[in-house]
Design a protein around this motif. Sequence first.
Motif, PDB file in Angstrom:
ATOM      1  N   PHE A  87       0.829  -1.206   0.000  1.00  0.00           N
ATOM      2  CA  PHE A  87       0.000   0.000   0.000  1.00  0.00           C
ATOM      3  C   PHE A  87       0.863   1.255   0.000  1.00  0.00           C
ATOM      4  O   PHE A  87       0.537   2.256  -0.661  1.00  0.00           O
ATOM      5  CB  PHE A  87      -0.959  -0.008   1.192  1.00  0.00           C
ATOM      6  N   HIS A  88       1.980   1.224   0.722  1.00  0.00           N
ATOM      7  CA  HIS A  88       2.850   2.380   0.791  1.00  0.00           C
ATOM      8  C   HIS A  88       3.426   2.703  -0.581  1.00  0.00           C
ATOM      9  O   HIS A  88       3.471   3.876  -0.998  1.00  0.00           O
ATOM     10  CB  HIS A  88       3.981   2.119   1.795  1.00  0.00           C
ATOM     11  N   GLU A  89       3.843   1.680  -1.330  1.00  0.00           N
ATOM     12  CA  GLU A  89       4.424   1.931  -2.652  1.00  0.00           C
ATOM     13  C   GLU A  89       3.349   2.333  -3.661  1.00  0.00           C
ATOM     14  O   GLU A  89       3.612   3.170  -4.539  1.00  0.00           O
ATOM     15  CB  GLU A  89       5.195   0.714  -3.152  1.00  0.00           C
ATOM     16  N   VAL A  90       2.157   1.756  -3.551  1.00  0.00           N
ATOM     17  CA  VAL A  90       1.062   2.162  -4.434  1.00  0.00           C
ATOM     18  C   VAL A  90       0.833   3.670  -4.306  1.00  0.00           C
ATOM     19  O   VAL A  90       0.718   4.387  -5.318  1.00  0.00           O
ATOM     20  CB  VAL A  90      -0.229   1.382  -4.097  1.00  0.00           C
ATOM     21  N   GLU A  91       0.785   4.163  -3.085  1.00  0.00           N
ATOM     22  CA  GLU A  91       0.571   5.597  -2.887  1.00  0.00           C
ATOM     23  C   GLU A  91       1.766   6.404  -3.376  1.00  0.00           C
ATOM     24  O   GLU A  91       1.621   7.430  -4.051  1.00  0.00           O
ATOM     25  CB  GLU A  91       0.303   5.877  -1.407  1.00  0.00           C
ATOM     26  N   ALA A  92       2.979   5.937  -3.045  1.00  0.00           N
ATOM     27  CA  ALA A  92       4.195   6.676  -3.408  1.00  0.00           C
ATOM     28  C   ALA A  92       4.337   6.802  -4.923  1.00  0.00           C
ATOM     29  O   ALA A  92       4.902   7.792  -5.418  1.00  0.00           O
ATOM     30  CB  ALA A  92       5.414   5.979  -2.815  1.00  0.00           C
ATOM     31  N   ARG A  93       3.822   5.838  -5.666  1.00  0.00           N
ATOM     32  CA  ARG A  93       3.937   5.882  -7.127  1.00  0.00           C
ATOM     33  C   ARG A  93       2.739   6.556  -7.785  1.00  0.00           C
ATOM     34  O   ARG A  93       2.583   6.518  -9.003  1.00  0.00           O
ATOM     35  CB  ARG A  93       4.134   4.472  -7.675  1.00  0.00           C
ATOM     36  N   GLY A  94       1.886   7.185  -6.982  1.00  0.00           N
ATOM     37  CA  GLY A  94       0.780   7.959  -7.531  1.00  0.00           C
ATOM     38  C   GLY A  94      -0.358   7.136  -8.065  1.00  0.00           C
ATOM     39  O   GLY A  94      -1.074   7.564  -8.975  1.00  0.00           O
ATOM     40  N   LEU A  95      -0.577   5.952  -7.493  1.00  0.00           N
ATOM     41  CA  LEU A  95      -1.598   5.046  -8.013  1.00  0.00           C
ATOM     42  C   LEU A  95      -2.900   5.079  -7.220  1.00  0.00           C
ATOM     43  O   LEU A  95      -3.751   4.199  -7.375  1.00  0.00           O
ATOM     44  CB  LEU A  95      -1.038   3.622  -8.078  1.00  0.00           C
ATOM     45  N   SER A 146       1.486   6.860   6.764  1.00  0.00           N
ATOM     46  CA  SER A 146       2.895   6.532   6.987  1.00  0.00           C
ATOM     47  C   SER A 146       3.080   5.019   6.977  1.00  0.00           C
ATOM     48  O   SER A 146       2.144   4.254   7.241  1.00  0.00           O
ATOM     49  CB  SER A 146       3.372   7.097   8.318  1.00  0.00           C
ATOM     50  N   ILE A 147       4.297   4.583   6.702  1.00  0.00           N
ATOM     51  CA  ILE A 147       4.594   3.150   6.723  1.00  0.00           C
ATOM     52  C   ILE A 147       4.400   2.601   8.134  1.00  0.00           C
ATOM     53  O   ILE A 147       4.000   1.444   8.309  1.00  0.00           O
ATOM     54  CB  ILE A 147       6.023   2.861   6.201  1.00  0.00           C
ATOM     55  N   GLU A 148       4.620   3.434   9.147  1.00  0.00           N
ATOM     56  CA  GLU A 148       4.418   2.986  10.540  1.00  0.00           C
ATOM     57  C   GLU A 148       2.946   2.687  10.797  1.00  0.00           C
ATOM     58  O   GLU A 148       2.606   1.685  11.439  1.00  0.00           O
ATOM     59  CB  GLU A 148       4.927   4.038  11.517  1.00  0.00           C
ATOM     60  N   LEU A 152      -1.299  -1.396  11.545  1.00  0.00           N
ATOM     61  CA  LEU A 152      -2.577  -1.995  11.166  1.00  0.00           C
ATOM     62  C   LEU A 152      -2.389  -3.455  10.772  1.00  0.00           C
ATOM     63  O   LEU A 152      -3.175  -4.328  11.167  1.00  0.00           O
ATOM     64  CB  LEU A 152      -3.205  -1.208  10.015  1.00  0.00           C
ATOM     65  N   ASP A 153      -1.351  -3.732  10.010  1.00  0.00           N
ATOM     66  CA  ASP A 153      -1.058  -5.109   9.615  1.00  0.00           C
ATOM     67  C   ASP A 153      -0.912  -6.002  10.842  1.00  0.00           C
ATOM     68  O   ASP A 153      -1.466  -7.103  10.900  1.00  0.00           O
ATOM     69  CB  ASP A 153       0.220  -5.125   8.774  1.00  0.00           C
ATOM     70  N   VAL A 193      -8.583   0.525  12.831  1.00  0.00           N
ATOM     71  CA  VAL A 193      -7.898   1.524  11.993  1.00  0.00           C
ATOM     72  C   VAL A 193      -7.518   2.734  12.843  1.00  0.00           C
ATOM     73  O   VAL A 193      -6.413   3.273  12.726  1.00  0.00           O
ATOM     74  CB  VAL A 193      -8.783   1.948  10.810  1.00  0.00           C
ATOM     75  N   LEU A 194      -8.437   3.153  13.730  1.00  0.00           N
ATOM     76  CA  LEU A 194      -8.134   4.276  14.617  1.00  0.00           C
ATOM     77  C   LEU A 194      -6.955   3.950  15.519  1.00  0.00           C
ATOM     78  O   LEU A 194      -6.081   4.792  15.748  1.00  0.00           O
ATOM     79  CB  LEU A 194      -9.370   4.611  15.458  1.00  0.00           C
ATOM     80  N   ALA A 195      -6.887   2.725  16.020  1.00  0.00           N
ATOM     81  CA  ALA A 195      -5.763   2.316  16.871  1.00  0.00           C
ATOM     82  C   ALA A 195      -4.450   2.359  16.112  1.00  0.00           C
ATOM     83  O   ALA A 195      -3.399   2.654  16.689  1.00  0.00           O
ATOM     84  CB  ALA A 195      -6.011   0.906  17.410  1.00  0.00           C
ATOM     85  N   ALA A 196      -4.507   2.085  14.803  1.00  0.00           N
ATOM     86  CA  ALA A 196      -3.281   2.096  13.995  1.00  0.00           C
ATOM     87  C   ALA A 196      -2.771   3.507  13.761  1.00  0.00           C
ATOM     88  O   ALA A 196      -1.557   3.735  13.753  1.00  0.00           O
ATOM     89  CB  ALA A 196      -3.526   1.406  12.654  1.00  0.00           C
ATOM     90  N   CYS A 197      -3.678   4.445  13.578  1.00  0.00           N
ATOM     91  CA  CYS A 197      -3.214   5.809  13.278  1.00  0.00           C
ATOM     92  C   CYS A 197      -3.127   6.680  14.529  1.00  0.00           C
ATOM     93  O   CYS A 197      -2.590   7.791  14.460  1.00  0.00           O
ATOM     94  CB  CYS A 197      -4.087   6.464  12.213  1.00  0.00           C
TER      95      CYS A 197
END
Length: 396
Positions: free
Chosen positions: A220-228, A237-239, A244-245, A319-323
Amino acid sequence: MNLADRLKSDPFLKRLSELLGEEEVYVVGGYPRDLFLGKRSPDIDIVVLEDIKKFIEPIKKLGPVEFRLSEFMTAKFAFPDGRILDIARARRERYPRPAVLPEVEPAESIEEDLWRRDFSINAMAISLRKSNFGELIDPASGLEDLRRGTIRVLKEGSFRDDPTRAYRAIRYSLRFDFSYDPLTEREFDLARKYAGLLTFPRIENELRRGSTEERRAEFFHEVEARGLFPWEHRKASIEELRRLDKLLGERKEGDWVLFFALYLPESAGAREFVQNLPLERSEKKVLMDFLELREEKIETDPGEFHLKQGKRAEEALLVLAACRPGLRDFLLDYLRRKRNASPRIRPAELMEMGFSGREIGEILKKIEVLRLRGEIQTEEEERAFIRSLLNRESGS
């Protein structure tokens, strides 16, 4: 062990070859790739050069099977042991416009079919024909790329024709720890340019697949970083993704919507964006609940939190706990307590005690809150609480 012997070590393929005899049949795609990587794929894709209907009855002899034929020259067989066999007629493709599904027609050869594929490592075929069983057909040098650890597209403009290939490139790169060749690296610029022309369900399909990968946070991090993500979004953030994972544990396709939630825009139009997505009602609820939780001040008394947020989707809390890692322990403890917070006493018993319907609802809610706070833990303590209410009423 040569390639033919490796194939014969799979009883399923050995039997399939025996049933089809001298028919021109090839196992293609992920199975040959994984075979060379020392892995065994439960799913098998085969390609034939004739009408697939000719092969249906022989394949059914492999055992009890669920069978589905599509209008696109393909058929799917599901066997009781979990094995999936997809059969397709060799085809060539033409993309009339960027990012649309291709126009398809039968191909004249297996090589023509292989050249239409996404990456060289997926453009290999192995013959199942009795006379040349185990022969490798590798026109794009996919085996060499496998040995070099390279993801390589088969032609310039590949990601313009089909930007979903960019998502798959990321998935394979992370799964196999492969790098991109220079042409594929340049293709990501085309994917970024044309991804916005894809329908949302096609992107969702790629995100679903990515959410089952071992390195899905990095996906997911690379998908966003590459503008997808071709819409307004926040940067996760990757953290956050890794947290979440870890919180989710077992990897499932349905988890994609939770990772997607981390990218929801922080603008005023976020709710409208979610409402307009072509998603299941339950998926929209997760996203909407998270949006609303993200904007609220969270009460860390479990009882008060339950009164305000008890109907939220549990996935939204994860999701809230992750962020918000500062809330992680509280939210996980709340979810643990909530699973045991339902009152043990039955509404019918309360009715026999003389309580009205409205009073019963209020009493059960109070018991639930007290259980969440740890002030009530057993059914006997529930009854003691109810007796105190009755005594209070009789003394008033």
